[in-house]
Design a protein around this motif. Structure first.
Motif, short mmCIF file in Angstrom:
data_model
loop_
_atom_site.label_atom_id
_atom_site.label_comp_id
_atom_site.label_asym_id
_atom_site.label_seq_id
_atom_site.Cartn_x
_atom_site.Cartn_y
_atom_site.Cartn_z
N LEU A 146 0.83 -1.04 -0.14
CA LEU A 146 0.00 -0.03 0.01
C LEU A 146 0.86 1.28 0.07
CD1 LEU A 146 -2.96 -0.99 2.46
CD2 LEU A 146 -2.68 -1.21 -0.01
N LEU A 147 1.98 1.30 0.16
CA LEU A 147 3.17 2.38 0.41
C LEU A 147 2.75 3.29 -0.83
CD1 LEU A 147 6.38 1.63 2.04
CD2 LEU A 147 4.78 3.19 2.63
N PRO A 148 2.97 2.69 -2.25
CA PRO A 148 2.83 3.42 -3.41
C PRO A 148 1.56 4.34 -3.46
CG PRO A 148 3.20 1.62 -4.30
CD PRO A 148 3.00 1.07 -2.63
N LEU A 149 0.50 4.33 -2.59
CA LEU A 149 -0.84 4.92 -2.51
C LEU A 149 -0.45 6.11 -1.66
CD1 LEU A 149 -3.57 2.22 -2.24
CD2 LEU A 149 -2.66 3.52 -4.17
N SER A 223 -5.12 -7.73 -2.77
CA SER A 223 -4.97 -7.75 -4.30
C SER A 223 -5.88 -7.02 -5.09
CB SER A 223 -5.01 -9.15 -4.80
OG SER A 223 -4.44 -10.17 -4.12
N ILE A 224 -7.20 -6.66 -4.82
CA ILE A 224 -8.08 -6.00 -5.44
C ILE A 224 -7.70 -4.60 -5.27
CG2 ILE A 224 -10.64 -5.52 -5.45
CD1 ILE A 224 -9.79 -8.19 -6.67
N LEU A 225 -7.30 -4.15 -3.83
CA LEU A 225 -6.81 -2.73 -3.67
C LEU A 225 -5.77 -2.53 -4.64
CD1 LEU A 225 -7.04 -2.56 0.12
CD2 LEU A 225 -8.38 -1.53 -1.49
N ILE A 226 -4.87 -3.21 -4.82
CA ILE A 226 -3.72 -3.02 -5.66
C ILE A 226 -4.32 -2.97 -7.12
CG2 ILE A 226 -1.63 -4.18 -6.70
CD1 ILE A 226 -1.26 -5.43 -3.96
N GLY A 234 -0.78 -7.14 -12.96
CA GLY A 234 0.33 -8.12 -12.95
C GLY A 234 0.65 -8.56 -11.16
N THR A 235 0.87 -7.77 -10.50
CA THR A 235 1.37 -7.82 -9.31
C THR A 235 -0.05 -8.46 -8.44
OG1 THR A 235 2.87 -6.10 -9.17
CG2 THR A 235 1.92 -6.86 -7.06
N SER A 236 -1.22 -7.81 -8.62
CA SER A 236 -2.19 -8.42 -7.93
C SER A 236 -2.51 -9.72 -8.04
CB SER A 236 -3.45 -7.49 -8.55
OG SER A 236 -4.77 -8.14 -8.03
N LEU A 237 -2.49 -10.37 -9.58
CA LEU A 237 -2.55 -11.57 -9.79
C LEU A 237 -1.75 -12.52 -9.41
CD1 LEU A 237 -4.48 -13.89 -11.51
CD2 LEU A 237 -3.01 -13.16 -13.41
#
Length: 271
Positions: A146-149, A223-226, A234-237
């Motif tokens: 979550l840091l990128p947010l 994963s859904i938040l990402i 890609g990262t989420s999946l």
């Protein structure tokens, strides 16, 4: 009683490393011949450097983790080597004056990765101790994801908000993947029997109990938040798929694969 000497698998690892290097050498060779009709003068040097990386990691595993799985290191070397070849192909297309000329940087990251791997093997001699940090690893992974947010350090590049800038730009999700792997392994080690026994049976599949679904739902939500806020499918999946795949390997219950698809596919479609 005579001591039984168990095979370490290091010879098999070495043979697989040779195959992995051969794949990389062939790719490097074919790219140069197809684009320029000849091999560059640095061909032997590049191959020697990659071979040195491989030999160093093999020796580190041989002495520091002699009973490690012999497939893991060759697989990583093959993927990393093929990645270097693909980046080298892009460098040839853009030229050394382009800001996309990143082959050397990626090779440097490979060297850093080798050094960190050796340090890890030397420090973490008993990997089972990592089970003491199972849920701490999950918490750390979620924070990193979550840091990128974050409003100050978060960065959006090419439409994906997956970077942070702390004097230099990095993707915290790369470190988060390691933390998640530790969490998944620790959770499945302690909960494996409960997950196998499961709850009620439906259509020949043993469904998990509701309380065992908790960590899966947490990872699904992350994963859904990402996916939605960072725009990074890609990262989420990868994160969600990693957990579901490890659940299936640990329990051999196909119901986990079905549950994973039911949870993730509609969310991806809506996003």
């Amino acid at each position: 009683m005579p001591k039984i000497k168990h095979p370490t698998g290091r010879l098999a690892e070495l043979l697989l490393i040779v195959i992995a290097l051969a794949m990389c050498f062939l790719g490097y060779f074919s790219i140069n011949v197809n684009r320029t009709g000849a091999l560059p003068t640095s061909f032997v040097l590049h191959m020697c450097v990659l071979g040195a990386f491989a030999l160093a990691t093999h020796l580190a595993v041989r002495f520091l983790a002699p009973y490690a799985d012999p497939v893991l290191l060759p697989a990583v070397l093959a993927l990393n080597g093929i990645g270097l070849v693909m980046i080298y192909r892009l460098d040839l297309a853009y030229g050394p004056d382009s800001n996309l000329y990143i082959g050397f940087k990626q090779a440097l990251f490979t060297l850093i990765g080798v050094v960190l791997m050796v340090i890890t093997l030397a420090v973490v001699r008993d990997y089972r101790k990592l089970r003491n940090y199972t849920y701490l690893s999950m918490l750390l992974a979620i924070v990193l994801l979550l840091l990128p947010l974050a409003p100050v350090i978060g960065r959006s590049i090419n439409g994906a908000r997956i970077w942070i800038n702390i004097g230099f730009s990095i993707q915290p999700s790369e470190v988060a993947k390691i933390c998640l792997a530790i969490f998944f392994a620790g959770y499945l080690t302690t909960r494996r029997e409960a997950l196998i026994q499961g709850g009620k049976s439906l259509l020949g599949m043993r469904l998990p109990r509701l309380r065992d679904l908790g960590p899966l739902l947490v990872v699904w939500a992350a994963s859904i938040l990402i996916l939605v806020f960072e725009r990074d499918l890609g990262t989420s999946l990868l994160i969600f798929g990693l957990f579901v795949a490890m659940l299936y390997v640990a329990t051999n219950q196909t119901s986990w694969l079905l549950i994973g698809a039911i949870l993730f596919a509609p969310a991806v479609f809506l996003a």
